[in-house]
Design a protein around this motif. Structure first.
Motif, PDB file in Angstrom:
ATOM      1  N   GLY A 190      37.145  46.923  34.679  1.00 58.40           N
ATOM      2  CA  GLY A 190      36.558  47.914  35.575  1.00 58.40           C
ATOM      3  C   GLY A 190      37.497  49.078  35.794  1.00 58.40           C
ATOM      4  N   GLU A 191      38.426  48.872  36.701  1.00 58.50           N
ATOM      5  CA  GLU A 191      39.281  49.955  37.193  1.00 58.50           C
ATOM      6  C   GLU A 191      39.834  50.878  36.110  1.00 58.50           C
ATOM      7  N   ARG A 218      42.605  38.020  39.009  1.00 57.17           N
ATOM      8  CA  ARG A 218      42.800  38.394  40.417  1.00 57.17           C
ATOM      9  C   ARG A 218      42.315  37.253  41.300  1.00 57.17           C
ATOM     10  N   GLU A 270      32.901  31.901  36.632  1.00 64.95           N
ATOM     11  CA  GLU A 270      34.251  32.437  36.853  1.00 64.95           C
ATOM     12  C   GLU A 270      35.183  31.423  37.508  1.00 64.95           C
ATOM     13  N   ASN A 309      39.443  34.849  35.985  1.00 62.94           N
ATOM     14  CA  ASN A 309      39.789  36.020  36.796  1.00 62.94           C
ATOM     15  C   ASN A 309      41.297  36.031  37.034  1.00 62.94           C
ATOM     16  N   LYS A 362      31.763  50.203  38.468  1.00 66.27           N
ATOM     17  CA  LYS A 362      32.391  49.771  39.729  1.00 66.27           C
ATOM     18  C   LYS A 362      32.870  50.995  40.502  1.00 66.27           C
ATOM     19  N   PHE A 404      31.768  46.468  47.713  1.00 63.36           N
ATOM     20  CA  PHE A 404      32.033  47.112  46.421  1.00 63.36           C
ATOM     21  C   PHE A 404      31.255  48.411  46.218  1.00 63.36           C
ATOM     22  N   LYS A 410      26.692  41.709  38.781  1.00 64.01           N
ATOM     23  CA  LYS A 410      27.959  41.277  39.400  1.00 64.01           C
ATOM     24  C   LYS A 410      27.721  41.126  40.892  1.00 64.01           C
ATOM     25  N   PHE A 449      27.703  38.169  44.397  1.00 61.62           N
ATOM     26  CA  PHE A 449      28.194  36.902  44.940  1.00 61.62           C
ATOM     27  C   PHE A 449      26.975  36.017  45.165  1.00 61.62           C
ATOM     28  N   GLU A 482      32.719  47.492  33.301  1.00 64.55           N
ATOM     29  CA  GLU A 482      32.168  47.357  34.647  1.00 64.55           C
ATOM     30  C   GLU A 482      31.893  48.694  35.347  1.00 64.55           C
ATOM     31  N   GLU A 485      39.360  38.448  32.697  1.00 62.37           N
ATOM     32  CA  GLU A 485      38.836  39.360  33.718  1.00 62.37           C
ATOM     33  C   GLU A 485      39.941  39.936  34.602  1.00 62.37           C
ATOM     34  N   SER A 486      39.868  41.208  34.858  1.00 62.34           N
ATOM     35  CA  SER A 486      40.670  41.928  35.872  1.00 62.34           C
ATOM     36  C   SER A 486      42.098  42.250  35.441  1.00 62.34           C
ATOM     37  N   GLY A 487      42.522  43.402  35.903  1.00 67.80           N
ATOM     38  CA  GLY A 487      43.920  43.801  35.740  1.00 67.80           C
ATOM     39  C   GLY A 487      44.312  44.171  34.320  1.00 67.80           C
TER      40      GLY A 487
HETATM   41  O1  IGP Z   1      38.703  46.406  38.015  1.00 66.66           O
HETATM   42  P1  IGP Z   1      39.345  45.338  37.204  1.00 66.66           P
HETATM   43  O2  IGP Z   1      40.688  44.930  37.708  1.00 66.66           O
HETATM   44  O3  IGP Z   1      39.364  45.684  35.746  1.00 66.66           O
HETATM   45  O4  IGP Z   1      38.419  44.017  37.365  1.00 66.66           O
HETATM   46  C1  IGP Z   1      37.097  43.970  36.872  1.00 66.66           C
HETATM   47  C2  IGP Z   1      36.448  42.640  37.257  1.00 66.66           C
HETATM   48  O5  IGP Z   1      37.140  41.616  36.625  1.00 66.66           O
HETATM   49  C3  IGP Z   1      36.453  42.437  38.770  1.00 66.66           C
HETATM   50  O6  IGP Z   1      35.724  43.466  39.326  1.00 66.66           O
HETATM   51  C4  IGP Z   1      35.873  41.102  39.207  1.00 66.66           C
HETATM   52  C5  IGP Z   1      36.047  39.928  38.595  1.00 66.66           C
HETATM   53  N1  IGP Z   1      35.387  38.921  39.257  1.00 66.66           N
HETATM   54  C6  IGP Z   1      34.775  39.467  40.308  1.00 66.66           C
HETATM   55  C7  IGP Z   1      33.958  38.874  41.273  1.00 66.66           C
HETATM   56  C8  IGP Z   1      33.418  39.682  42.218  1.00 66.66           C
HETATM   57  C9  IGP Z   1      33.695  41.047  42.272  1.00 66.66           C
HETATM   58  C10 IGP Z   1      34.511  41.652  41.322  1.00 66.66           C
HETATM   59  C11 IGP Z   1      35.045  40.858  40.334  1.00 66.66           C
END
Ligand code: IGP
Length: 406
Positions: free
Chosen positions: A383-384, A326, A302, A324, A192, A231, A253, A255, A190, A360-362
């Motif tokens: 991403g991060e 998160r 998602e 996700n 980001k 973002f 990416k 909304f 990502e 996704e994420s973390g």
């Molecule tokens: O930075 P991370 O923790 O690795 O996460 C990436 C990605 O999953 C996250 O940016 C994300 C997942 N779904 C989203 C929906 C909208 C915005 C952002 C996201």
């Protein structure tokens, strides 16, 4: 005065009709308990004139008989009528969404036009006007943003631009190929710059440079954040990466709240689109998947909890599901969420349908990758942990515990 609706200058005991759309809503005010009742609302009344769209507000504690008075919109007040319609659609959306466990409301924050009930001033109060969490805030902002963008670039113009657009790249195919090639989850890396939960992730942010580094480091696909306000992304970034000769398929990416955005993303070089089940009711997801297919785009749907997963598993044509870790409502991150949602029957169904699941994420370490792979994912979205590295390409090797670039 508390409650969803406040009635100003309304003597207790009076009843009147107002041209407001709603279902029955009961409210307590200092003047007593009121219920807002939806009357017949024929489809024909959904246009600019709504003489038949009559709703009554009845003061329940009153002894007085229902003395109704109908208020008509000012003739030719098309703008007001459109605002009412917009609000009405939002309210209807919320009703449908709530039945599917969606807590994110889409009602325009402004509420219904106030002067619509004549002398009886009508106001949606803070409960309705204040977003309940960050995702709701983003969505309300997005609704306004999209309405403005759409005015400048109407759909027919986007469609014209697509006549000469190059074909899309195979997003799902790239993930499958990466999994086969490496035996590890295919990486969606990502691009980001920042997020509402983590702030600025990288000050010296050059999206094209990062994209090249990711590709070199072995990413199967890239995800490019396009939301500006929350973002610090942009569609210019997406377009610049597409035009810089990057071969990886690109996920926009964003909304998505309106099909118009899908066409727009396609004109900016997207190969795939994110659809968030916490925001979109099933019917919207189905409709948007069809539009994406028509445009040659893949969809990543998602989910964050069991209910969303079950809804999405009931939708035909879903090829990619992102779990996700998160919560977009609380920002809490827990990678065991991926495992939880893939256990038992759900995992079984996913395998039967040959759906690729994206964790996704973390995700920060080789252990994290191994953990979600063990849980059943064949792709990850990160991403991060990689964007923060001075060389994001090398960050990928660190994340997987080995060089996955060839
Ligand atoms: O930075 P991370 O923790 O690795 O996460 C990436 C990605 O999953 C996250 O940016 C994300 C997942 N779904 C989203 C929906 C909208 C915005 C952002 C996201």
């Amino acid at each position: 005065m508390e409650g969803l609706v406040s009635l100003k200058t309304t003597p207790p005991g009076i009843s009147f009709h107002a041209l407001l759309p709603s279902t029955t809503t009961t409210m307590s005010t200092s003047a007593g308990k009121f219920s807002l009742v939806r009357r017949s609302l024929p489809a024909s009344s959904m246009g600019t004139r709504r003489r038949n769209g009559v709703v009554s507000i009845r003061a329940q504690q009153s002894e007085t008989k229902d003395e109704s008075a109908t208020v008509s919109p000012a003739n030719g007040d098309v703008e007001t009528a459109l605002k009412v319609k917009e609000w009405e659609v939002g309210m209807f959306h919320n009703e449908v969404a709530a039945t599917q466990g969606i807590r994110i409301r889409r009602r325009p924050p402004t509420g219904p036009p106030q002067h619509y009930v004549g002398p009886f001033e009508f106001r949606i109060q803070s409960e309705g006007n204040t977003p309940r969490n960050i995702l709701e805030e983003i969505i309300w902002h997005k609704d306004v943003e999209v309405a403005q963008l759409k005015e400048r670039r109407p759909l027919f113009r986007l469609k014209n631009a697509l006549d000469s657009a190059p074909p899309t790249k195979d997003f799902v195919g790239a993930l499958r190929a990466a999994y086969q090639r490496t035996g590890l989850p295919g990486l969606i890396a990502e691009v980001k710059k920042a997020s509402p939960s983590r702030g600025i992730l990288r000050e010296d942010f050059d999206p094209v440079e990062i994209a090249h580094a990711y590709e070199k480091g072995g990413a199967a696909c890239l995800s490019v954040l396009t939301d500006e306000k929350y973002f610090k992304g942009s569609f210019e970034n997406l377009e610049a990466i597409r035009n810089a000769g990057v071969k990886c398929p690109l996920l926009c990416k964003e909304f998505i709240v309106d099909a118009w955005q899908i066409y727009y993303a396609r004109t900016k070089g997207a190969d795939a689109i994110l659809l968030i089940a916490a925001v979109l009711p099933d019917l919207d997801i189905k409709y948007m998947i069809k539009i994406c297919k028509m445009l040659g785009l893949a969809t990543l749907v998602e989910v964050h909890n069991e209910r969303e997963m079950d809804r999405v598993l009931g939708i035909e044509g879903v090829e990619l599901i992102g779990i996700n870790n998160r919560s977009l409502e609380t920002f809490e991150v827990d990678i065991s969420n991926t495992k939880k949602l893939l256990e038992g029957e759900r995992g079984q169904k996913i395998r039967e349908k040959d759906i690729i699941v994206v964790g996704e994420s973390g995700l920060f370490t080789p252990d994290d990758i191994a953990y979600v792979q063990e849980a059943g994912v064949k792709a990850v979205l990160v991403g991060e942990s990689i964007v923060k590295q001075s060389d994001p390409g090398k960050g990928i090797a660190g994340l997987f515990g080995k060089d996955i670039s060839s």
